[in-house]
Scaffold this active site. Sequence first.
Site, PDB file in Angstrom:
ATOM      1  N   GLU A 136       0.819  -1.210   0.000  1.00  0.00           N
ATOM      2  CA  GLU A 136       0.000   0.000   0.000  1.00  0.00           C
ATOM      3  C   GLU A 136       0.857   1.265   0.000  1.00  0.00           C
ATOM      4  O   GLU A 136       0.435   2.312  -0.487  1.00  0.00           O
ATOM      5  CB  GLU A 136      -0.943  -0.001   1.206  1.00  0.00           C
ATOM      6  CG  GLU A 136      -2.014  -1.095   1.142  1.00  0.00           C
ATOM      7  CD  GLU A 136      -2.929  -0.982  -0.072  1.00  0.00           C
ATOM      8  OE1 GLU A 136      -3.375   0.151  -0.358  1.00  0.00           O
ATOM      9  OE2 GLU A 136      -3.178  -1.998  -0.739  1.00  0.00           O
TER      10      GLU A 136
ATOM     11  N   ASP B 257       8.581  -2.846 -11.868  1.00  0.00           N
ATOM     12  CA  ASP B 257       9.566  -3.764 -11.304  1.00  0.00           C
ATOM     13  C   ASP B 257      10.860  -2.990 -11.197  1.00  0.00           C
ATOM     14  O   ASP B 257      11.257  -2.291 -12.138  1.00  0.00           O
ATOM     15  CB  ASP B 257       9.759  -5.005 -12.180  1.00  0.00           C
ATOM     16  CG  ASP B 257      10.510  -6.097 -11.434  1.00  0.00           C
ATOM     17  OD1 ASP B 257      10.053  -6.481 -10.344  1.00  0.00           O
ATOM     18  OD2 ASP B 257      11.558  -6.558 -11.931  1.00  0.00           O
TER      19      ASP B 257
ATOM     20  N   PHE C 218      11.795   2.129   1.851  1.00  0.00           N
ATOM     21  CA  PHE C 218      11.805   0.685   2.070  1.00  0.00           C
ATOM     22  C   PHE C 218      12.935   0.102   1.236  1.00  0.00           C
ATOM     23  O   PHE C 218      13.665   0.811   0.538  1.00  0.00           O
ATOM     24  CB  PHE C 218      10.451   0.059   1.688  1.00  0.00           C
ATOM     25  CG  PHE C 218       9.969   0.422   0.302  1.00  0.00           C
ATOM     26  CD1 PHE C 218      10.323  -0.337  -0.803  1.00  0.00           C
ATOM     27  CD2 PHE C 218       9.160   1.539   0.101  1.00  0.00           C
ATOM     28  CE1 PHE C 218       9.888   0.007  -2.077  1.00  0.00           C
ATOM     29  CE2 PHE C 218       8.716   1.880  -1.170  1.00  0.00           C
ATOM     30  CZ  PHE C 218       9.086   1.110  -2.261  1.00  0.00           C
TER      31      PHE C 218
ATOM     32  N   ASP D 184      16.785   1.564   0.585  1.00  0.00           N
ATOM     33  CA  ASP D 184      16.859   3.009   0.790  1.00  0.00           C
ATOM     34  C   ASP D 184      17.828   3.433   1.900  1.00  0.00           C
ATOM     35  O   ASP D 184      18.544   4.425   1.754  1.00  0.00           O
ATOM     36  CB  ASP D 184      15.471   3.583   1.088  1.00  0.00           C
ATOM     37  CG  ASP D 184      14.617   3.717  -0.170  1.00  0.00           C
ATOM     38  OD1 ASP D 184      15.173   3.647  -1.275  1.00  0.00           O
ATOM     39  OD2 ASP D 184      13.387   3.886  -0.038  1.00  0.00           O
TER      40      ASP D 184
END
Length: 221
Positions: A10, A74, A166, A169
Amino acid sequence: MKIVVATHNEGKLVEIRNILTEQLSAAAQGIELVSAGSLDLADPAETGVTFEENALLKARFVAGATGLPAIADDSGLIVDVMGNAPGILSARWSGTHGDDAANNRLLLAQIEDIPDDDRTARFRCAAALVVPVESDGDGLGEFHETVALGEMPGTIVRHPHGMNGFGYDPIFMPDEQPQSAQDSGELLTSAQMTPEQKNAISHRGKALRALVPAVKALLAD
């Protein structure tokens, strides 16, 4: 118009919505973005050997299952000294899909002895828009497909920094930096940037912005 984003993340849905809203302005009000996860769609096996192939197969799967336009991406990390690995295996580099902390630990251990100047890397993203095309009385026929690419070059730092984002990072420092970081001399990892700062330079942001003309054409039909 409803468009399905081929993800169960999400956070990624929010990121894509923000980028499209920024680019489409008022036209974005005509789009309802929903995730594949919210529709209880399974994740297809990512059997492609390139980012482009995997983005397309995910978007085709969702478009075929729903009959709706689908956006998929992707992406992954390419480390030059590792021969462009982990690449399409980025999300499962440590052996478990989506274990970000384990992936980061393994990658840092693998290049521990590499000098700072040789720790160059880049994130690459392929974004795909797949639109079902009705055949003559036989339901869905072919797909109309658009694929766009984006890259964010940078360097792998030696220790994780930051809590945003995420994946890799926390250990990736982009070459492009916010003006405030340039002025202070305290360069940021992707995980130390705000979502707005990251979206402005990210591989996903660049790929999605390149898809905008195709999305505009879809809204105009």
